[in-house]
Design an enzyme around this catalytic site. Structure first.
Site, PDB file in Angstrom:
ATOM      1  CE  LYS A  49      -4.043  -1.646   2.311  1.00  0.00           C
ATOM      2  NZ  LYS A  49      -5.196  -1.358   1.264  1.00  0.00           N
ATOM      3  NE  ARG A  54       8.910   5.729  -1.084  1.00  0.00           N
ATOM      4  CZ  ARG A  54       9.811   4.995  -0.899  1.00  0.00           C
ATOM      5  NH1 ARG A  54      10.008   3.672  -0.294  1.00  0.00           N
ATOM      6  NH2 ARG A  54      11.115   5.774  -0.643  1.00  0.00           N
ATOM      7  NE  ARG A  72       9.389  -5.540  15.920  1.00  0.00           N
ATOM      8  CZ  ARG A  72       7.823  -5.450  15.871  1.00  0.00           C
ATOM      9  NH1 ARG A  72       6.866  -6.001  14.988  1.00  0.00           N
ATOM     10  NH2 ARG A  72       7.258  -5.058  16.968  1.00  0.00           N
ATOM     11  CE  LYS A  82       3.080  -6.163  24.021  1.00  0.00           C
ATOM     12  NZ  LYS A  82       3.289  -5.190  22.722  1.00  0.00           N
ATOM     13  NE  ARG A 106      10.492   2.288  13.422  1.00  0.00           N
ATOM     14  CZ  ARG A 106      11.266   1.407  14.067  1.00  0.00           C
ATOM     15  NH1 ARG A 106      12.521   1.256  13.596  1.00  0.00           N
ATOM     16  NH2 ARG A 106      10.807   0.916  15.221  1.00  0.00           N
ATOM     17  CG  HIS A 149       3.344   4.416  18.092  1.00  0.00           C
ATOM     18  ND1 HIS A 149       3.850   3.525  19.052  1.00  0.00           N
ATOM     19  CD2 HIS A 149       4.568   4.793  17.731  1.00  0.00           C
ATOM     20  CE1 HIS A 149       5.143   3.357  19.242  1.00  0.00           C
ATOM     21  NE2 HIS A 149       5.474   4.592  18.182  1.00  0.00           N
ATOM     22  CD  GLU A 168       3.643  -0.446  17.202  1.00  0.00           C
ATOM     23  OE1 GLU A 168       3.281  -0.506  18.279  1.00  0.00           O
ATOM     24  OE2 GLU A 168       4.888  -0.873  16.918  1.00  0.00           O
TER      25      GLU A 168
HETATM   26  P1  0O2 Z   1      10.651  -3.311  18.861  1.00  0.00           P
HETATM   27  O1  0O2 Z   1      11.822  -4.114  18.950  1.00  0.00           O
HETATM   28  O2  0O2 Z   1      10.590  -1.950  18.219  1.00  0.00           O
HETATM   29  O3  0O2 Z   1       9.224  -4.181  18.512  1.00  0.00           O
HETATM   30  P2  0O2 Z   1       4.188  -2.613  24.629  1.00  0.00           P
HETATM   31  O4  0O2 Z   1       4.463  -2.869  23.189  1.00  0.00           O
HETATM   32  O5  0O2 Z   1       2.716  -3.043  25.281  1.00  0.00           O
HETATM   33  O6  0O2 Z   1       5.278  -3.171  25.377  1.00  0.00           O
HETATM   34  P3  0O2 Z   1       2.873  -0.260  24.253  1.00  0.00           P
HETATM   35  O7  0O2 Z   1       2.663   1.067  25.485  1.00  0.00           O
HETATM   36  O8  0O2 Z   1       1.762  -1.026  24.098  1.00  0.00           O
HETATM   37  O9  0O2 Z   1       4.019  -1.108  24.924  1.00  0.00           O
HETATM   38  O10 0O2 Z   1       3.383   0.477  22.945  1.00  0.00           O
HETATM   39  P4  0O2 Z   1       4.233   1.435  22.779  1.00  0.00           P
HETATM   40  O11 0O2 Z   1       4.722   2.318  23.921  1.00  0.00           O
HETATM   41  O12 0O2 Z   1       3.320   2.500  21.897  1.00  0.00           O
HETATM   42  O13 0O2 Z   1       5.460   1.399  21.896  1.00  0.00           O
HETATM   43  C1  0O2 Z   1       5.493   0.156  21.109  1.00  0.00           C
HETATM   44  C2  0O2 Z   1       6.846   0.179  20.311  1.00  0.00           C
HETATM   45  O14 0O2 Z   1       7.225   1.772  19.999  1.00  0.00           O
HETATM   46  C3  0O2 Z   1       8.025  -0.373  20.835  1.00  0.00           C
HETATM   47  O15 0O2 Z   1       8.186  -1.575  20.467  1.00  0.00           O
HETATM   48  C4  0O2 Z   1       9.107   0.513  20.013  1.00  0.00           C
HETATM   49  O16 0O2 Z   1       9.259   0.158  18.694  1.00  0.00           O
HETATM   50  C5  0O2 Z   1       8.489   1.852  20.095  1.00  0.00           C
HETATM   51  N1  0O2 Z   1       8.857   2.571  21.299  1.00  0.00           N
HETATM   52  C6  0O2 Z   1       7.986   3.094  22.263  1.00  0.00           C
HETATM   53  N2  0O2 Z   1       8.577   3.935  23.336  1.00  0.00           N
HETATM   54  C7  0O2 Z   1      10.019   3.893  22.638  1.00  0.00           C
HETATM   55  C8  0O2 Z   1      11.241   4.483  23.253  1.00  0.00           C
HETATM   56  O17 0O2 Z   1      11.033   5.082  24.270  1.00  0.00           O
HETATM   57  N3  0O2 Z   1      12.163   4.318  22.410  1.00  0.00           N
HETATM   58  C9  0O2 Z   1      12.305   3.679  21.450  1.00  0.00           C
HETATM   59  N4  0O2 Z   1      13.510   3.424  20.590  1.00  0.00           N
HETATM   60  N5  0O2 Z   1      11.406   2.915  20.934  1.00  0.00           N
HETATM   61  C10 0O2 Z   1      10.043   3.221  21.740  1.00  0.00           C
HETATM   62  P5  0O2 Z   1       8.984  -2.517  21.281  1.00  0.00           P
HETATM   63  O18 0O2 Z   1       8.366  -3.905  21.331  1.00  0.00           O
HETATM   64  O19 0O2 Z   1       9.482  -2.053  22.607  1.00  0.00           O
HETATM   65  O20 0O2 Z   1      10.278  -2.795  20.437  1.00  0.00           O
END
Ligand code: 0O2
Length: 252
Positions: A49, A54, A72, A82, A106, A149, A168
């Site tokens: 999509k 693009r 990913r 999780k 992303r 997000h 996501e």
């Molecule tokens: P990866 O390796 O990227 O998959 P949860 O997913 O339940 O633990 P929540 O609150 O539902 O957390 O989700 P949130 O906070 O919206 O963030 C989910 C993803 O956003 C993360 O996935 C990261 O990719 C990114 N993210 C959120 N906060 C941060 C941060 O402070 N720093 C960075 N660098 N990335 C962030 P994962 O699964 O943690 O990692």
């Protein structure tokens, strides 16, 4: 066309010794692999999509807000970690319902204003349903993390069924992405226990990234995409880029 037969869900009873039989494990493994395929296909669909958007914009000589796209698929280990951490029931239906970031895409944009444009382009598509939206740009995380997000669901057409699969989507600028990648590496290097001085430096770096984004946004508003001057009404106060622009024009 007749659909291929799928294995029925195994009754994972222990055999009396407490052990799960090897044939039952094989069926479970097959089901998990098949389950994960839904997410791989969902990534393929969403990526397509964005690639269509693009190419369509490029073809019609319109401004393309998308710099690049990454994706990913969460590893089986991370999915199970999780489920355990959040204490969700350990079965596929529960994983489908609760773990919404197994498929992740992303989209990195040039400018802050591109983020909303990209969001609207994808969220407005007929087969895309927005399940959740978190705006970490307006409401930056305390450590400085910024990104938009979206959790969307899209249909994935398998041979014998159609499944709605959550994906996501993280949309952010190059500067936000640069910061997040580095912060992610540091976080993992210290296994989540980042020293306070480094945390403070990271938060300052996030602020610098944000200032850069704002400056680039101002420049972007001053110059239209063909290198022409934007209407006066679009020029923002604060930064004196107009003087710089006057000089550039004078040199031509
Ligand atoms: P990866 O390796 O990227 O998959 P949860 O997913 O339940 O633990 P929540 O609150 O539902 O957390 O989700 P949130 O906070 O919206 O963030 C989910 C993803 O956003 C993360 O996935 C990261 O990719 C990114 N993210 C959120 N906060 C941060 C941060 O402070 N720093 C960075 N660098 N990335 C962030 P994962 O699964 O943690 O990692």
């Amino acid at each position: 066309m007749k659909s291929p037969e799928r294995s029925p869900a195994p009754d994972v009873e222990a055999d009396g010794s407490g052990a799960v039989r090897i044939d039952e494990l094989r069926v479970l493994h097959g089901q998990f692999v098949d389950f994960m395929l839904d997410y791989k296909f969902a990534i393929d669909e969403i990526t397509t999509k964005f690639n269509i958007l693009r190419e369509d914009l490029h073809n019609s000589n319109e401004y393309n807000p998308i710099e690049h796209i990454n994706s990913r698929l969460k590893s089986p280990e991370s999915v199970l970690e999780k489920v355990q951490r959040k204490k969700y029931p350990m079965n596929l239906a529960s994983i489908r319902e609760n773990v919404l970031d197994i498929a992740g895409v992303r989209v990195v944009c040039s400018f802050i204003s591109d983020i909303a444009a990209v969001r609207d382009m994808i969220a407005g598509q007929e087969d895309v349903t927005v399940l959740d939206e978190r705006d970490y740009i307006t409401h930056r995380k305390p450590n400085g993390y910024q990104s938009l997000h979206l959790i969307v669901s899209i249909p994935v057409f398998r041979v014998d069924r159609t499944v709605r699969v959550p994906v996501e989507i993280q949309i952010r600028t190059i500067a936000m992405d640069f910061w997040a990648s580095l912060e992610h590496k540091i976080y993992y290097k210290y296994r989540g226990q980042v020293p306070p001085n480094l945390l403070a430096e990271l938060t300052r770096a996030a602020e610098a990234a944000n200032q850069l984004d704002e400056k680039m946004e101002s420049l972007h508003r001053l110059v239209d995409h063909n290198g022409h001057r934007a209407p006066i009404s679009e020029r923002q106060g604060g930064l004196d880029f107009s003087a710089l622009y006057e000089n550039l024009l004078a040199e031509d």
